[in-house]
Design a protein around this motif. Structure first.
Motif, PDB file in Angstrom:
ATOM      1  N   ARG A   1      -6.266  32.737 -36.724  1.00  0.00           N
ATOM      2  CA  ARG A   1      -7.597  32.127 -36.651  1.00  0.00           C
ATOM      3  C   ARG A   1      -8.602  32.978 -35.889  1.00  0.00           C
ATOM      4  O   ARG A   1      -9.768  33.063 -36.272  1.00  0.00           O
ATOM      5  CB  ARG A   1      -7.505  30.729 -36.040  1.00  0.00           C
ATOM      6  CG  ARG A   1      -6.750  29.764 -36.932  1.00  0.00           C
ATOM      7  CD  ARG A   1      -6.751  28.388 -36.385  1.00  0.00           C
ATOM      8  NE  ARG A   1      -6.303  28.409 -34.985  1.00  0.00           N
ATOM      9  CZ  ARG A   1      -6.032  27.338 -34.272  1.00  0.00           C
ATOM     10  NH1 ARG A   1      -6.171  26.148 -34.803  1.00  0.00           N
ATOM     11  NH2 ARG A   1      -5.629  27.431 -33.031  1.00  0.00           N
ATOM     12  N   ASN A   2      -8.163  33.617 -34.804  1.00  0.00           N
ATOM     13  CA  ASN A   2      -9.085  34.451 -34.038  1.00  0.00           C
ATOM     14  C   ASN A   2      -9.543  35.635 -34.882  1.00  0.00           C
ATOM     15  O   ASN A   2     -10.729  35.972 -34.895  1.00  0.00           O
ATOM     16  CB  ASN A   2      -8.421  34.923 -32.742  1.00  0.00           C
ATOM     17  CG  ASN A   2      -9.420  35.528 -31.780  1.00  0.00           C
ATOM     18  OD1 ASN A   2     -10.536  35.028 -31.651  1.00  0.00           O
ATOM     19  ND2 ASN A   2      -9.034  36.600 -31.126  1.00  0.00           N
TER      20      ASN A   2
ATOM     21  N   ARG B   1     -14.010  28.463 -34.090  1.00  0.00           N
ATOM     22  CA  ARG B   1     -14.225  28.547 -32.633  1.00  0.00           C
ATOM     23  C   ARG B   1     -13.987  27.187 -31.974  1.00  0.00           C
ATOM     24  O   ARG B   1     -13.384  27.114 -30.907  1.00  0.00           O
ATOM     25  CB  ARG B   1     -15.621  29.075 -32.317  1.00  0.00           C
ATOM     26  CG  ARG B   1     -15.839  30.512 -32.735  1.00  0.00           C
ATOM     27  CD  ARG B   1     -14.945  31.448 -31.965  1.00  0.00           C
ATOM     28  NE  ARG B   1     -15.203  32.825 -32.357  1.00  0.00           N
ATOM     29  CZ  ARG B   1     -14.322  33.791 -32.282  1.00  0.00           C
ATOM     30  NH1 ARG B   1     -13.121  33.547 -31.816  1.00  0.00           N
ATOM     31  NH2 ARG B   1     -14.613  35.004 -32.666  1.00  0.00           N
TER      32      ARG B   1
ATOM     33  N   SER C   1     -12.038  24.802 -33.124  1.00  0.00           N
ATOM     34  CA  SER C   1     -10.608  24.555 -33.238  1.00  0.00           C
ATOM     35  C   SER C   1      -9.840  25.318 -32.163  1.00  0.00           C
ATOM     36  O   SER C   1      -8.940  24.769 -31.525  1.00  0.00           O
ATOM     37  CB  SER C   1     -10.119  24.980 -34.633  1.00  0.00           C
ATOM     38  OG  SER C   1      -8.727  24.916 -34.696  1.00  0.00           O
ATOM     39  N   MET C   2     -10.205  26.565 -31.942  1.00  0.00           N
ATOM     40  CA  MET C   2      -9.521  27.358 -30.921  1.00  0.00           C
ATOM     41  C   MET C   2      -9.823  26.824 -29.530  1.00  0.00           C
ATOM     42  O   MET C   2      -8.962  26.805 -28.671  1.00  0.00           O
ATOM     43  CB  MET C   2      -9.903  28.826 -31.054  1.00  0.00           C
ATOM     44  CG  MET C   2      -9.272  29.471 -32.277  1.00  0.00           C
ATOM     45  SD  MET C   2      -9.552  31.238 -32.419  1.00  0.00           S
ATOM     46  CE  MET C   2     -11.304  31.295 -32.709  1.00  0.00           C
TER      47      MET C   2
ATOM     48  N   THR D   1      -7.684  23.791 -28.999  1.00  0.00           N
ATOM     49  CA  THR D   1      -6.296  24.191 -28.771  1.00  0.00           C
ATOM     50  C   THR D   1      -6.114  24.655 -27.341  1.00  0.00           C
ATOM     51  O   THR D   1      -5.126  24.314 -26.687  1.00  0.00           O
ATOM     52  CB  THR D   1      -5.887  25.315 -29.750  1.00  0.00           C
ATOM     53  OG1 THR D   1      -6.039  24.831 -31.081  1.00  0.00           O
ATOM     54  CG2 THR D   1      -4.457  25.761 -29.529  1.00  0.00           C
ATOM     55  N   ASP D   2      -7.076  25.424 -26.812  1.00  0.00           N
ATOM     56  CA  ASP D   2      -7.006  25.883 -25.432  1.00  0.00           C
ATOM     57  C   ASP D   2      -7.033  24.699 -24.467  1.00  0.00           C
ATOM     58  O   ASP D   2      -6.311  24.681 -23.476  1.00  0.00           O
ATOM     59  CB  ASP D   2      -8.160  26.831 -25.105  1.00  0.00           C
ATOM     60  CG  ASP D   2      -8.008  28.178 -25.788  1.00  0.00           C
ATOM     61  OD1 ASP D   2      -6.882  28.500 -26.223  1.00  0.00           O
ATOM     62  OD2 ASP D   2      -9.020  28.896 -25.899  1.00  0.00           O
TER      63      ASP D   2
END
Length: 146
Positions: free
Chosen positions: A102-103, A130, A132-133, A136-137
Motif C-alpha cells: 500500500r505504501n 493514506r 488506511s495506513m 492501521t498505525d
C-alpha cells in the motif's frame, strides 16, 4: 470477428507476423487464457515489438496470474522508456496495491498526480491509502504489547 483458433493457426504458420500475434495475445487475455497470452506477449517483446501497450498487457497478464513481481518489473521497464505515460503509473499503483504494498502504491499514485494534478482516481487513491495506513498505525499503537 476472427476466432482465436483461426488466428492461432495463422500465427503458427506465419510466426513473424507480429501484428497478428499481438491480436491473438489480446484476444487470449480477454478470454482469461493468461498462460497462452503470456507466451505470445513474451515472444513479441523478444522480437522488439515494444510498444507501451505490450508492457501493459504483459504486466496485466502477470498480475492476473498473481505474479506481481514480474508485473512490477515490466511496468518499471516501460516507465523508464515512457516516463510521462500516466497509464503506466496507474497500472503500477494498482499492481502494488493488489500485491499488498500500500505504501508503494500510494507513492506511485502521488507520482501520477505530479504528472496530472487533476487525476481524480489518483487523488482518491492517495487519500484512501493514506487514511488506511494511518488507521492501521493507530490500531498497532493501541494493541497491548506481548
Amino acid at each position: 470477428m476472427a476466432e482465436i483458433r483461426d488466428i492461432a493457426r495463422y500465427v503458427e504458420e506465419h510466426p513473424e507476423d507480429h501484428q497478428q500475434r499481438w491480436q491473438l495475445a489480446k484476444k487470449l487475455y480477454t478470454t482469461w487464457e493468461y498462460r497462452r497470452a503470456l507466451h505470445h506477449l513474451i515472444r513479441l517483446k523478444a522480437h522488439g515489438y515494444g510498444c507501451g501497450a505490450l508492457f501493459r498487457y504483459l504486466a496485466a497478464t502477470y498480475a492476473q496470474m498473481g505474479r506481481y513481481a514480474e508485473a512490477t518489473r515490466e511496468l518499471n521497464t516501460a516507465i523508464a522508456q515512457w516516463p510521462r505515460e500516466v497509464k503506466l503509473y496507474e497500472q503500477l499503483a494498482s499492481v502494488l496495491e493488489h500485491a499488498g504494498a500500500r505504501n508503494g502504491a500510494a507513492t506511485i499514485w502521488e507520482k501520477t498526480l505530479e504528472l496530472d494534478p487533476h487525476h481524480l482516481k489518483a487523488q482518491r487513491a492517495c487519500t484512501r491509502l493514506r487514511q488506511s495506513m494511518s488507521e492501521t498505525d493507530k490500531v498497532k499503537r493501541l494493541r497491548p504489547a506481548p
